[in-house]
Motif scaffolding. Structure first.
Motif, PDB file in Angstrom:
ATOM      1  N   HIS A 120       0.809  -1.216   0.000  1.00  0.00           N
ATOM      2  CA  HIS A 120       0.000   0.000   0.000  1.00  0.00           C
ATOM      3  C   HIS A 120       0.846   1.270   0.000  1.00  0.00           C
ATOM      4  O   HIS A 120       2.082   1.231   0.045  1.00  0.00           O
ATOM      5  N   ALA A 121       0.146   2.387   0.004  1.00  0.00           N
ATOM      6  CA  ALA A 121       0.763   3.704  -0.032  1.00  0.00           C
ATOM      7  C   ALA A 121       1.021   4.243   1.369  1.00  0.00           C
ATOM      8  O   ALA A 121       0.600   3.664   2.374  1.00  0.00           O
ATOM      9  N   LEU A 122       1.691   5.398   1.435  1.00  0.00           N
ATOM     10  CA  LEU A 122       1.878   6.113   2.688  1.00  0.00           C
ATOM     11  C   LEU A 122       0.514   6.422   3.299  1.00  0.00           C
ATOM     12  O   LEU A 122      -0.404   6.867   2.615  1.00  0.00           O
ATOM     13  N   LEU A 164      -0.545  -6.801   2.199  1.00  0.00           N
ATOM     14  CA  LEU A 164       0.236  -6.692   3.427  1.00  0.00           C
ATOM     15  C   LEU A 164       0.122  -5.312   4.051  1.00  0.00           C
ATOM     16  O   LEU A 164       0.014  -4.298   3.344  1.00  0.00           O
ATOM     17  N   ASP A 165       0.175  -5.251   5.365  1.00  0.00           N
ATOM     18  CA  ASP A 165       0.379  -4.000   6.090  1.00  0.00           C
ATOM     19  C   ASP A 165       1.888  -3.766   6.182  1.00  0.00           C
ATOM     20  O   ASP A 165       2.610  -4.555   6.816  1.00  0.00           O
ATOM     21  N   VAL A 208       2.592  -5.904  -6.540  1.00  0.00           N
ATOM     22  CA  VAL A 208       1.775  -4.746  -6.902  1.00  0.00           C
ATOM     23  C   VAL A 208       2.020  -3.677  -5.846  1.00  0.00           C
ATOM     24  O   VAL A 208       1.589  -3.818  -4.695  1.00  0.00           O
ATOM     25  N   GLY A 209       2.731  -2.624  -6.219  1.00  0.00           N
ATOM     26  CA  GLY A 209       3.119  -1.608  -5.255  1.00  0.00           C
ATOM     27  C   GLY A 209       2.506  -0.260  -5.559  1.00  0.00           C
ATOM     28  O   GLY A 209       2.639   0.254  -6.679  1.00  0.00           O
ATOM     29  N   HIS A 210       1.824   0.330  -4.564  1.00  0.00           N
ATOM     30  CA  HIS A 210       1.179   1.630  -4.717  1.00  0.00           C
ATOM     31  C   HIS A 210       1.991   2.693  -3.997  1.00  0.00           C
ATOM     32  O   HIS A 210       2.307   2.547  -2.808  1.00  0.00           O
ATOM     33  N   SER A 211       2.356   3.752  -4.721  1.00  0.00           N
ATOM     34  CA  SER A 211       3.034   4.903  -4.140  1.00  0.00           C
ATOM     35  C   SER A 211       4.289   4.478  -3.367  1.00  0.00           C
ATOM     36  O   SER A 211       5.219   3.931  -3.955  1.00  0.00           O
ATOM     37  N   MET A 212       4.335   4.666  -2.051  1.00  0.00           N
ATOM     38  CA  MET A 212       5.472   4.239  -1.239  1.00  0.00           C
ATOM     39  C   MET A 212       5.776   2.757  -1.464  1.00  0.00           C
ATOM     40  O   MET A 212       6.941   2.353  -1.587  1.00  0.00           O
ATOM     41  N   GLY A 213       4.738   1.928  -1.529  1.00  0.00           N
ATOM     42  CA  GLY A 213       4.936   0.500  -1.754  1.00  0.00           C
ATOM     43  C   GLY A 213       5.574   0.195  -3.087  1.00  0.00           C
ATOM     44  O   GLY A 213       6.236  -0.834  -3.248  1.00  0.00           O
TER      45      GLY A 213
END
Length: 456
Positions: A18-20, A42-43, A80-85
């Motif tokens: 996830h993202a920030l 994941l968290d 699959v990574g969003h923003s920070m991830g």
């Protein structure tokens, strides 16, 4: 905390980051549209249920993700990574591409409005405002709402907006400040290098800092093969704004990378300590689509694909195999010899293609193609008068070379090795003692060896 969805389909596990200021919950709308996939959201440490971990720097976060992948013993996965991830996903993908043990399962990457390996572009006044929200306390409801609303093209419906706001407020103060003050500013470009794992790079049409321009400048250069697409009706929080569109794009990328999926037992062996990092990296690189060499035309590639399909009619992926062969010819990484009456490989293949084109090879039906190739092999096809083509004698030898190169490249693929039960690459890891074989009798397998039956 993690969200897990076990689908009925076979295929790679999707690992969501996830993202920030978000958590695994941001992926729930997307998972709804992926009912047939195995998914793990994941968290990240410092966020969601993992907020008590506090701040992990970028290096520690990448180590954490690598350990998460190893602990699950996945045979194949897509990050699959969003923003920070996204920054963390790229750094771990780079390690996988270089052959790090336990990461060979990573087949592809999807970057969603992703932070790049280099410092993340951000308006400094807005950065200062966001830091101020957590400077002495947790963000208020109004401050968290300001953050969520500023990152969407239109106001989210209440249930989704409430979830996004709650996630911001329960973020670890140390993790929020650590990312804005340090992690997002760190430059990991040299460590990311150029990654051979194929990527899908997505940008929200209304994303100010990490939109299409930023993705093209900062993320695209790190991937050998990547597709950049813009998601309409979205800014930065694409998983909340356009979950159905995002799910469909992810499905498309998964379909593109599954040709590199290996049988589970074979994949685990390739990722084990019986295989050296350099060997693993070389074998994994053969699973990934090569970049198109500029010297070959679309007609050349069509002809090469048709030749491969005739030479190996039962093999899958003729077009990808043809691209791999042509990439090697263009780079000069062939088998190191040629027939004396043939010119150097690049010229020979260009002239061979020109000769085949003169006979309309690519446009013929399969039966006519086979008959023409029989004539080529018998030395009946060619042109002695045109220097752009090959003579009949040269064509017969060139076609022999094409057959040899096609089979050589096909046999070098891990997918072929898995199909025939070859495991000779797994006899010496990076330790001082090379494991080798203990049992050498015919049909006397060791416990670590995947048989064709086990690998299927």
């Amino acid at each position: 905390m993690q969200l897990t969805l076990r689908g009925l389909m076979t295929g790679p596990t999707l690992v969501f980051l996830h993202a920030l200021g978000a958590s695994a919950k941001e992926w729930k709308p997307v998972l709804h549209y992926l009912p047939g996939r195995d998914c793990v959201a994941l968290d990240l440490p410092g966020f969601g249920a993992a907020a008590p971990y506090g701040y992990l720097n970028v290096a520690a976060m990448a180590d954490w993700l690598a350990d998460e992948i190893r602990s699950r013993a996945l045979s194949s996965c897509v990050l699959v990574g969003h923003s920070m991830g996204g920054k963390i996903a790229t750094l771990v993908a780079a390690r996988a591409a270089r052959g790090e043990i336990g990461l060979s399962a990573i087949l592809g990457v999807v970057l969603v409005a992703a932070s790049p390996p280099s410092p993340e572009p951000m308006d400094e006044d807005r950065r200062a405002e966001m830091i101020g929200w957590f400077a002495k306390k947790q963000a208020s409801h109004a401050e968290a709402a300001t953050f969520v609303d500023a990152n969407t093209a239109a106001r989210l419906p209440p249930p989704l907006r409430d979830t996004a706001i709650d996630d911001v407020r329960r973020s670890s103060r140390e993790a929020w400040l650590g990312w804005l003050e340090r992690g997002s500013r760190e430059d990991w470009s040299a460590e990311a290098r150029i990654i051979s794992i194929p990527a899908l790079i997505l940008a929200g049409a209304d994303d100010g800092d990490l939109g299409e321009d930023a993705q093209l400048r900062l993320n695209l250069p790190h991937y050998v093969t990547a597709d950049v697409q813009v998601v309409q009706g979205a800014a930065h929080l694409i998983p909340y704004e356009q979950p159905q569109v995002l799910a469909a794009l992810i499905e498309g990328h998964v379909a593109n990378v599954t040709q590199a999926e290996l049988p589970a037992d074979f994949a685990r062996l390739l990722g084990s300590d019986r295989v050296s990092r350099r060997t693993r990296a070389a074998l994994l690189d053969r699973l990934r689509p090569p970049a198109h060499a500029a010297i070959w035309t679309a007609e050349n590639r069509t002809t090469a694909t048709a030749l491969v399909a005739q030479i190996l009619p039962d093999a899958d992926g003729a077009a990808i195999l043809a691209d791999r062969i042509l990439s090697g010819i263009a780079d000069g990484t062939g088998d190191g010899w040629r027939f004396a009456i043939l010119p150097p490989d690049r010229e020979a293949w260009q002239r061979g293609f020109a000769t085949m084109a003169a006979y309309g090879f690519a446009s013929l039906d399969l039966g006519a193609q086979a008959r023409l190739l029989e004539r080529v092999a018998d030395g009946e096809v060619g042109n002695r008068e045109d220097e752009a083509q090959l003579s009949p004698e040269q064509m017969a030898l060139w076609f022999e070379d094409v057959r040899a190169e096609t089979v050589r490249i096909w046999m070098s693929l891990p997918t072929t090795m898995a199909a025939i039960g070859y495991d000779g690459f797994a006899v010496g890891g990076d330790g001082r003692r090379k494991q080798g074989y203990t049992r050498t009798g015919a049909d006397d397998l060791e416990a670590w060896q995947p048989t064709v039956e086990r690998a299927s």
